[in-house]
Design an enzyme around this catalytic site. Structure first.
Site, PDB file in Angstrom:
ATOM      1  N   SER A 185     -97.382   3.891  30.235  1.00 32.30           N
ATOM      2  CA  SER A 185     -98.386   3.475  31.201  1.00 32.30           C
ATOM      3  C   SER A 185     -98.153   4.298  32.461  1.00 32.30           C
ATOM      4  CB  SER A 185     -98.194   1.980  31.479  1.00 32.30           C
ATOM      5  OG  SER A 185     -99.034   1.556  32.525  1.00 32.30           O
ATOM      6  N   LYS A 221    -101.540   5.790  28.532  1.00 28.51           N
ATOM      7  CA  LYS A 221    -102.459   4.870  29.226  1.00 28.51           C
ATOM      8  C   LYS A 221    -102.487   5.243  30.699  1.00 28.51           C
ATOM      9  CE  LYS A 221    -101.548   0.144  30.712  1.00 28.51           C
ATOM     10  NZ  LYS A 221    -101.010  -1.160  30.253  1.00 28.51           N
ATOM     11  N   LYS A 256    -103.660   4.260  34.515  1.00 23.59           N
ATOM     12  CA  LYS A 256    -104.123   3.202  35.410  1.00 23.59           C
ATOM     13  C   LYS A 256    -105.317   3.754  36.190  1.00 23.59           C
ATOM     14  CE  LYS A 256    -101.085  -0.129  34.818  1.00 23.59           C
ATOM     15  NZ  LYS A 256    -101.486  -1.496  34.477  1.00 23.59           N
ATOM     16  N   ASP A 313    -106.394   1.365  31.992  1.00 23.27           N
ATOM     17  CA  ASP A 313    -106.147  -0.028  32.387  1.00 23.27           C
ATOM     18  C   ASP A 313    -106.603  -0.210  33.827  1.00 23.27           C
ATOM     19  OD1 ASP A 313    -105.249  -2.587  32.882  1.00 23.27           O
ATOM     20  OD2 ASP A 313    -103.146  -2.201  32.391  1.00 23.27           O
ATOM     21  N   GLU A 363    -108.503  -1.528  29.185  1.00 23.95           N
ATOM     22  CA  GLU A 363    -107.766  -2.778  29.328  1.00 23.95           C
ATOM     23  C   GLU A 363    -108.242  -3.507  30.575  1.00 23.95           C
ATOM     24  OE1 GLU A 363    -103.616  -1.851  29.005  1.00 23.95           O
ATOM     25  OE2 GLU A 363    -103.003  -3.784  29.836  1.00 23.95           O
ATOM     26  N   ASP A 400    -105.828  -8.338  28.798  1.00 25.11           N
ATOM     27  CA  ASP A 400    -104.434  -8.518  29.218  1.00 25.11           C
ATOM     28  C   ASP A 400    -104.383  -9.799  30.056  1.00 25.11           C
ATOM     29  OD1 ASP A 400    -102.011  -8.465  30.623  1.00 25.11           O
ATOM     30  OD2 ASP A 400    -102.078  -6.355  31.132  1.00 25.11           O
ATOM     31  N   LYS A 458     -98.122 -10.018  26.260  1.00 31.31           N
ATOM     32  CA  LYS A 458     -96.944  -9.937  27.115  1.00 31.31           C
ATOM     33  C   LYS A 458     -96.203 -11.254  26.971  1.00 31.31           C
ATOM     34  CE  LYS A 458     -98.701  -6.680  30.513  1.00 31.31           C
ATOM     35  NZ  LYS A 458     -99.301  -6.500  31.847  1.00 31.31           N
ATOM     36  N   GLY A 494     -96.178  -4.350  29.077  1.00 34.77           N
ATOM     37  CA  GLY A 494     -94.921  -4.308  29.829  1.00 34.77           C
ATOM     38  C   GLY A 494     -95.115  -4.787  31.253  1.00 34.77           C
TER      39      GLY A 494
END
Ligand code: OSB
Ligand code: MG
Length: 375
Positions: free
Chosen positions: A135, A161, A163, A188, A213, A238, A262, A290
């Protein structure tokens, strides 16, 4: 298992690199560790709440309060046959999944040592190794992001991934996709958009993303159902999913095609397995999210990721991406194929570095079972 004692510790750990998301920039983590003693063994769990209530409503301090005043008093001195009995003991406490999950997971660690099998095997894991992704935080420029992606791909990671947030989205995704046309790429948003942004979110369909996400509000499954019907990119939830009922409802509504699990967000291994099961029954792939964990939370994530429905690479990456020195040994390492092998060692499969933990500890609280009073 008789729960003889519970020790709650807060550690101050500086991240090796700051991590920027739409929620803000993180430099330091205030890590909460739970150690439980039972049957001559010691088990460890991590409470993954952040210092601030920006990802979810829990914080380091709310978790400290909930464990100290509600969870520990209900648990200490009790005898239970399995960690799976723990959720019933704390069912009266609404929410606070991370606080409860960190305690529950410490009991799973003890149970697997007692039974002489790995934590993975105890919870029903079947995979011999897990697939890893990374990430990547928000960066200043697309060029610096591309450099970082290249570095992670060279290390072997199977999925990248990115952000994103408004103003740091299309240009960055498009630049990365152009440079790496074939890689498994996802994004995400951590709830940074609303349904007003549908036009922009539709443009993501051009980039062949594995998923987006949590684009919309953290507590709004219905809004995601409305969005999913208008975009081709698979939505992965998420923040919205706190338990298996949420997962079942979201799937039925068509709010997502993938779910990130998670351990903290759903309250520990028992509920994580139920979320996994609901997804599997509905052919919804899951992967392990995570929370910038220390090695103890990471070891629990690794065990969970061996359940058979974890068919997508998770955000479980090497200790050295987060910490100068992790609190477990060996540190978590990722193979050049982007995998972490599972060891058969009973318990977490990693040894806890007590001296390092003691040196990093900023406060502790503990509970001891009362000795039986002779009649
Ligand atoms: O949304 O997955 C997220 C970190 C903090 C809060 C939320 C998230 C994240 C990550 C980091 O993406 C994943 C990791 O631990 O590497
Ligand atoms: Mg996320």
């Amino acid at each position: 298992m008789k729960i003889e004692s519970i020790i709650l510790r807060e550690l101050g750990m500086r991240l090796k690199y700051p991590f920027e998301t739409s929620l803000g920039v993180m430099h330091d983590r205030r890590i909460l560790l739970v150690e439980i003693h039972s049957d001559g063994l010691s088990g460890w769990g991590e409470i993954t709440a952040d210092e601030n209530p920006f990802y979810n409503s829990e914080t380091t301090d709310t978790a400290w309060h909930i464990v100290s005043n509600y969870v520990a008093p209900r648990l200490v001195g009790k005898s239970i046959a399995s960690a799976s009995e723990f959720p019933a003991l704390v069912a009266a406490i609404r929410g606070h999944e991370m606080a409860k999950g960190g305690v529950e997971n410490a009991i799973w660690d003890i149970e697997s040592q007692l039974k002489g099998i790995s934590l993975s095997k105890l919870i029903g894991g079947t995979l011999a190794e897990i697939g890893c992704g990374v990430s990547l935080g928000i960066r200043e420029t697309p060029q610096s992001l591309i450099k970082k992606v290249e570095e992670e791909l060279r290390s072997g990671y199977q999925r990248i991934k990115l952000k994103i947030k408004p103003g740091k989205d299309l240009q960055f995704i498009s630049a990365v996709r152009k440079e790496f046309p074939e890689i498994r790429l996802s994004v995400d948003a951590n709830s940074a958009y609303t349904l007003e942004d549908v036009r922009l979110l539709k443009k993501l369909d051009d980039f062949g993303l594995l998923m987006i996400e949590q684009p919309l509000q953290w507590d709004d499954i219905y809004a995601h159902a409305k969005l999913q019907s208008q975009i081709q990119t698979a939505i992965c939830l998420d923040e919205c999913i706190h338990n298996s009922r949420h997962a079942g409802g979201a799937i039925e509504m068509g709010a997502c095609r993938i779910i990130n699990i998670k351990l903290g967000r759903v309250g520990g291994h028992s509920e994580a397995r139920r979320v996994h099961d609901v997804c599997r029954e509905n052919s919804i792939p899951v992967w392990c999210g995570g929370m910038l964990e220390s090695g103890i939370g990471r070891a629990h994530n690794i065990a969970m990721s061996t359940l058979p429905g974890f068919t997508l690479p998770g955000d479980v990456s090497a200790s050295s991406r987060y910490w100068h020195e992790d609190i477990i040994e060996p540190e978590v390492q990722v193979s050049p194929r982007g995998t972490i092998p599972i060891t058969a060692t009973p318990g977490l499969g990693y040894a806890v570095k007590r001296d390092l933990i003691n040196g990093l500890t900023t406060r502790t609280n503990s509970w001891k079972a009362q000795a039986a009073v002779p009649a």
